[in-house]
Enzyme design. Structure first.
Site, mmCIF file in Angstrom:
data_model
loop_
_atom_site.group_PDB
_atom_site.id
_atom_site.type_symbol
_atom_site.label_atom_id
_atom_site.label_comp_id
_atom_site.label_asym_id
_atom_site.label_seq_id
_atom_site.Cartn_x
_atom_site.Cartn_y
_atom_site.Cartn_z
ATOM 1 N N LYS A 1 3.679 -2.577 0.763
ATOM 2 C CA LYS A 1 4.744 -3.549 0.489
ATOM 3 C C LYS A 1 5.473 -3.975 1.748
ATOM 4 C CE LYS A 1 5.802 -2.947 -4.353
ATOM 5 N NZ LYS A 1 6.848 -2.722 -5.350
ATOM 6 N N LYS B 1 -6.052 -4.782 -6.948
ATOM 7 C CA LYS B 1 -5.333 -4.554 -8.204
ATOM 8 C C LYS B 1 -4.792 -5.879 -8.766
ATOM 9 C CE LYS B 1 -1.103 -2.971 -8.145
ATOM 10 N NZ LYS B 1 0.129 -2.198 -7.972
ATOM 11 N N LYS C 1 1.467 -8.893 -10.166
ATOM 12 C CA LYS C 1 2.340 -10.058 -10.307
ATOM 13 C C LYS C 1 2.643 -10.688 -8.959
ATOM 14 C CE LYS C 1 5.790 -6.507 -11.194
ATOM 15 N NZ LYS C 1 6.333 -5.779 -12.312
#
Ligand code: TYM
Length: 348
Positions: free
Chosen positions: A125, A208, A211
Site C-alpha cells: 500500500k 487479487k 476495489k
C-alpha cells in the site's frame, strides 16, 4: 485498587467471532465470497458474531469525508443484504466504540518495529514512497489486533490476504500476556476457508480482485447490475483450452482456476466438483453458465442493498445500536487492560 495479580484472567475463552471490512471504496465479489457470505454463514452456525465497518482503518489513506460516510452506510447495507442480521450479530462502525483506539495505543507499545517492517500489505500500500505513507498505515495491524482483542474474539473469518495480520495479532497477544504475566488475551484462530479465499482479478489471474484496481473490468462490484456482471465475466481473460478433468490440470492456468473457484464459491461446491461437472467445456460455454449463476446470486443482494440505502437514518440507527452492544463487551475488557498495565482509574 486492584493489582495485576488480582485481575480476573480467564483461562478458557468461549468462542466468539469478530471480523471487519474497510469502507474505503465499493465492495467487490472478492469481499462477498471471501468475507460477507461467510460472515452470514458463521452467524447462522450460532457462534456469537461481531462485525465491524472499520472506518478508522479506512482513513490510514485519505478519504473524502462525505464519501466515507456513504461507503460506511453502503458497507452496512452490504452486510445486511448478504444475510448478516443486526439482531443476531453485532454490526457497527469502529469509530463509535473508542475501546478500539484505546487498545490500539497499548498494542502500539507492545508490537515491535521489526514486526511491522515485515508486513507485506504495508509495503504494497505504501508503494515506492514509503516515507510519505501515514503513520497510521504503518500502525494499521496493531489497530486490527485491537479490534479483535477488545472482544476477546477467538476466531476471525477473513480472506487469504489478511493471514499475516492475524499472525501479528497472535504475536501481540502472546507478548502482552508474557510481558504482564497474565493469560488475558486469547490466541486467535484465523478462519480462511472455502473455495474463494483469494478471488483474483478478471483481467490478470495473478493479481487479487481489489476495489483499488484502476480497471473496473478487473472486478465485479456489489453495485453492478446484471448486464455489467455478465459483460465482465464474458470479457474476463482466459485461455483457449477446455476445462481439464482434474484440478491439477489448472495448475498453470491462473485465470481459468479463478473462474472455477468463483463458480464453486457461488454454487456452494468445491472446485473439484466444478471440474468434474464441467470437464471438457470451453469458456464459450462455461462463461455464460458462470455469468448466469453470478447474476442469480448477486442481483438480489444488489437490489436489497439499494433498498436499504433508501433509508440512511435507519442504517445509522442500526450501527448505533450495534455500537452500544459492542461497547458493553469491550469496555470491561479494556478496564481490565488498564488495571493490568498499571494505569490509575480513579474516576470510575
Ligand atoms: P478489507 O476491507 O481489505 O477486506 C475485507 C474482507 O474481504 C476479504 N477480501 C477478499 N477475499 C477473497 N478474495 C479477495 N479478492 C478479497 N478482497 C478482500 C479480506 O480478506 C477481508 O476478510 N484489514 C482488514 C479489515 C480489518 C479486519 C479487522 C479484519 C480491520 N480489522 C479485524 C478482520 C478482523 C481489511 O483491510 O480488509
Amino acid at each position: 485498587m486492584s493489582e495485576p495479580s488480582a485481575v480476573q484472567t480467564p483461562q478458557a475463552f468461549s468462542p466468539r467471532i469478530f471480523s471487519g471490512i474497510q469502507p474505503s471504496g465499493g465492495l467487490t465479489l472478492g469481499n462477498y465470497l471471501g468475507a460477507l457470505k461467510r460472515f452470514a454463514e458463521k452467524q447462522d452456525e450460532g457462534t456469537q458474531t461481531i462485525y465491524c465497518l472499520v472506518d478508522m482503518h479506512a482513513i490510514t489513506v485519505w478519504q473524502d469525508p462525505a464519501k466515507l460516510r456513504q461507503q460506511t452506510r453502503e458497507g452496512a447495507a452490504a452486510f445486511i443484504a448478504s444475510g448478516v442480521d443486526p439482531a443476531r450479530s453485532i454490526l457497527f462502525n469502529q469509530s463509535q466504540v473508542s475501546a478500539h483506539a484505546e487498545l490500539a495505543w497499548i498494542f502500539n507499545c507492545v508490537a515491535r518495529l521489526g514486526w511491522m517492517n515485515r508486513m507485506t500489505q504495508f509495503k504494497d500500500k505504501a508503494g515506492k514512497n514509503a516515507e510519505a505513507a501515514s503513520l497510521g498505515l504503518y500502525a494499521y495491524p496493531a489497530l486490527m489486533a485491537a479490534d479483535i482483542m477488545a472482544y476477546h474474539a477467538t476466531h476471525v473469518p477473513v480472506g487469504e490476504d489478511q493471514k499475516q495480520h492475524l499472525e501479528l495479532t497472535r504475536d501481540i497477544a502472546i507478548k502482552f500476556n508474557h510481558d504482564y504475566g497474565v493469560e488475558f488475551f486469547p490466541i486467535v484462530e484465523p478462519m480462511i476457508e472455502g473455495a474463494a479465499t483469494r478471488v483474483m482479478s478478471l483481467r490478470d489471474g495473478t493479481k487479487k480482485m481489489s476495489k483499488s484496481d484502476p480497471s473496473d473490468q478487473s472486478r465485479i462490484n456489489l453495485t453492478d447490475d446484471a448486464d455489467a456482471i455478465a459483460t465482465k465475466i464474458r470479457k474476463a481473460k482466459t485461455d483457449a483450452e477446455p476445462l481439464p478433468d482434474t484440478l491439477d490440470g489448472l495448475k498453470d492456468r491462473p485465470e481459468a482456476r479463478n473462474l472455477v473457484n468463483i463458480y464453486a464459491a457461488l454454487a456452494g461446491m468445491s472446485a473439484a466438483e466444478v471440474i468434474v461437472e464441467n470437464a471438457g467445456s470451453l469458456f464459450g460455454t462455461f462463461k455464460p453458465k458462470l455469468a448466469e449463476l453470478a447474476v442469480s446470486v448477486m442481483a438480489p443482494i444488489t437490489t436489497e442493498m439499494n433498498r436499504l440505502m433508501q433509508d440512511p437514518a435507519e442504517i445509522d440507527r442500526i450501527l448505533g445500536a450495534g455500537a452500544d452492544r459492542a461497547e458493553a463487551i469491550a469496555r470491561p475488557i479494556l478496564d481490565q487492560v488498564y488495571d493490568i498495565t498499571g494505569m490509575i482509574r480513579s474516576r470510575r
